[in-house]
Design an enzyme around this catalytic site. Structure first.
Site, short mmCIF file in Angstrom:
data_model
loop_
_atom_site.label_atom_id
_atom_site.label_comp_id
_atom_site.label_asym_id
_atom_site.label_seq_id
_atom_site.Cartn_x
_atom_site.Cartn_y
_atom_site.Cartn_z
N GLU A 40 0.83 -1.20 0.00
CA GLU A 40 0.00 0.00 0.00
C GLU A 40 0.87 1.26 0.00
O GLU A 40 1.05 1.90 1.04
CB GLU A 40 -0.96 0.03 1.20
CG GLU A 40 -1.93 1.20 1.15
CD GLU A 40 -2.81 1.31 2.39
OE1 GLU A 40 -3.72 2.15 2.38
OE2 GLU A 40 -2.59 0.56 3.36
N LYS A 49 -2.96 -2.17 -2.65
CA LYS A 49 -4.03 -1.29 -2.17
C LYS A 49 -3.58 0.13 -2.52
O LYS A 49 -2.60 0.64 -1.95
CB LYS A 49 -4.26 -1.45 -0.68
CG LYS A 49 -5.36 -0.54 -0.14
CD LYS A 49 -5.71 -0.87 1.31
CE LYS A 49 -6.76 0.12 1.83
NZ LYS A 49 -7.20 -0.21 3.21
#
Length: 295
Positions: free
Chosen positions: A176, A213
């Site tokens: 992420e 993500k």
């Protein structure tokens, strides 16, 4: 690695619920839920209150595998129980939802326009613990604020370095490298980051499977190359401070990208709601996010 969980994460329609607020973000989450800092005196009381909130969310009949395929947990939640079971076991055995664990230990100060992750001093022990709790995947977050080539290259390299270690331990790492939605050069940040990600993906072995993500992009379908890469199991989107309406509208324009929302999922929930009111608010959020994830 649990093969059934792998198939769920790879093929099922739905989204990932992000319920992994840590020490720094928990006060804000509780405030949004209607519990101000004046109602608890220390971190232990704070974590107990957030666990009560998460328990109410996860045990709600609306929180189901028909719409939600995974849930990201903070380590405190993993170590605690719901309905008499450890949370990860309850999620999988009772709900059919894949458990995921946040493993980063926070972020460094801004340097070269980015915030790297702090060195993960407890990662080895945390992964051993996660294995005992039947966790399938992990998640770790760093943040890009400016279109600084050197900083973005470093942040992507760090995510992949830890990701390879986590994959070697038998988990699917979710990388992420969040891009700040308020960045003045957000689109340029996205361009540089994608180029660096593609370079790093090319160096992975066939059996090194990862997920991403990412902040919802300025250009629709901007991350299709990542979604189609054979080493990438799934690409999820974070809401990143967008309202639910904004986030779901943007997500619906990105084919095969699914949600992994936190604030956008929880924004209408309140501690003083009756169970009926709570479940109605949950259903509205879940359905809106689900529809955007399958569009």
């Amino acid at each position: 690695m649990n093969k059934k969980q792998f198939e769920v994460m790879k093929n099922e329609d739905g989204f990932i619920a992000a319920l992994d607020q840590s020490g720094g973000s928990t006060p804000g989450a509780l405030e949004g839920y209607g519990i101000p800092e004046s109602e608890y005196e220390n971190r232990d009381e704070m974590f107990e209150l957030i666990h009560q909130m998460r328990t109410r969310v996860i045990t709600s009949p609306v929180f189901s595998s028909g719409y939600i395929i995974g849930a990201i947990l903070f380590k405190h939640t993993m170590r605690n129980k719901m309905e008499g079971k450890y949370t990860a076991d309850y999620l999988w055995e009772d709900k059919g939802i894949v458990p995921i664990l946040k493993v980063d230990e926070g972020k460094e100060e801004i340097k070269n326009g980015v915030q790297l992750m702090k060195k993960m001093t407890e990662l080895d022990d945390l992964l051993k613990e996660a294995e005992k709790h039947n966790v399938f995947a992990t998640k770790m977050r760093s943040v890009i604020h400016e279109a600084n080539q050197a900083g973005i290259k470093e942040i992507v390299a760090q995510q992949f370095e830890y990701g390879k270690k986590i994959a070697a331990a038998g988990f699917v790492p979710i990388l992420e490298p969040e891009i700040n939605i308020h960045s003045e050069d957000k689109a340029e940040c996205e361009k540089i980051m994608k180029e660096e990600i593609i370079k790093n993906l090319a160096e992975l072995d066939d059996d090194e499977i990862i997920m991403f993500k990412l902040t919802l992009p300025e250009e629709a379908d901007f991350y299709q190359e990542l979604i189609e890469d054979p080493n990438v199991l799934r690409v999820a989107a974070l809401s990143g401070g967008y309202s639910r309406d904004e986030a779901t509208t943007k997500l619906a324009n990105n084919n095969k990208m699914i949600a992994s929302f936190s604030r956008a999922l929880l924004q209408d929930l309140h501690v003083e709601q009756t169970d009926e009111q709570f479940n109605i608010a949950m259903k509205d959020a879940v359905m809106e996010i689900y529809q955007a994830s399958i569009t």
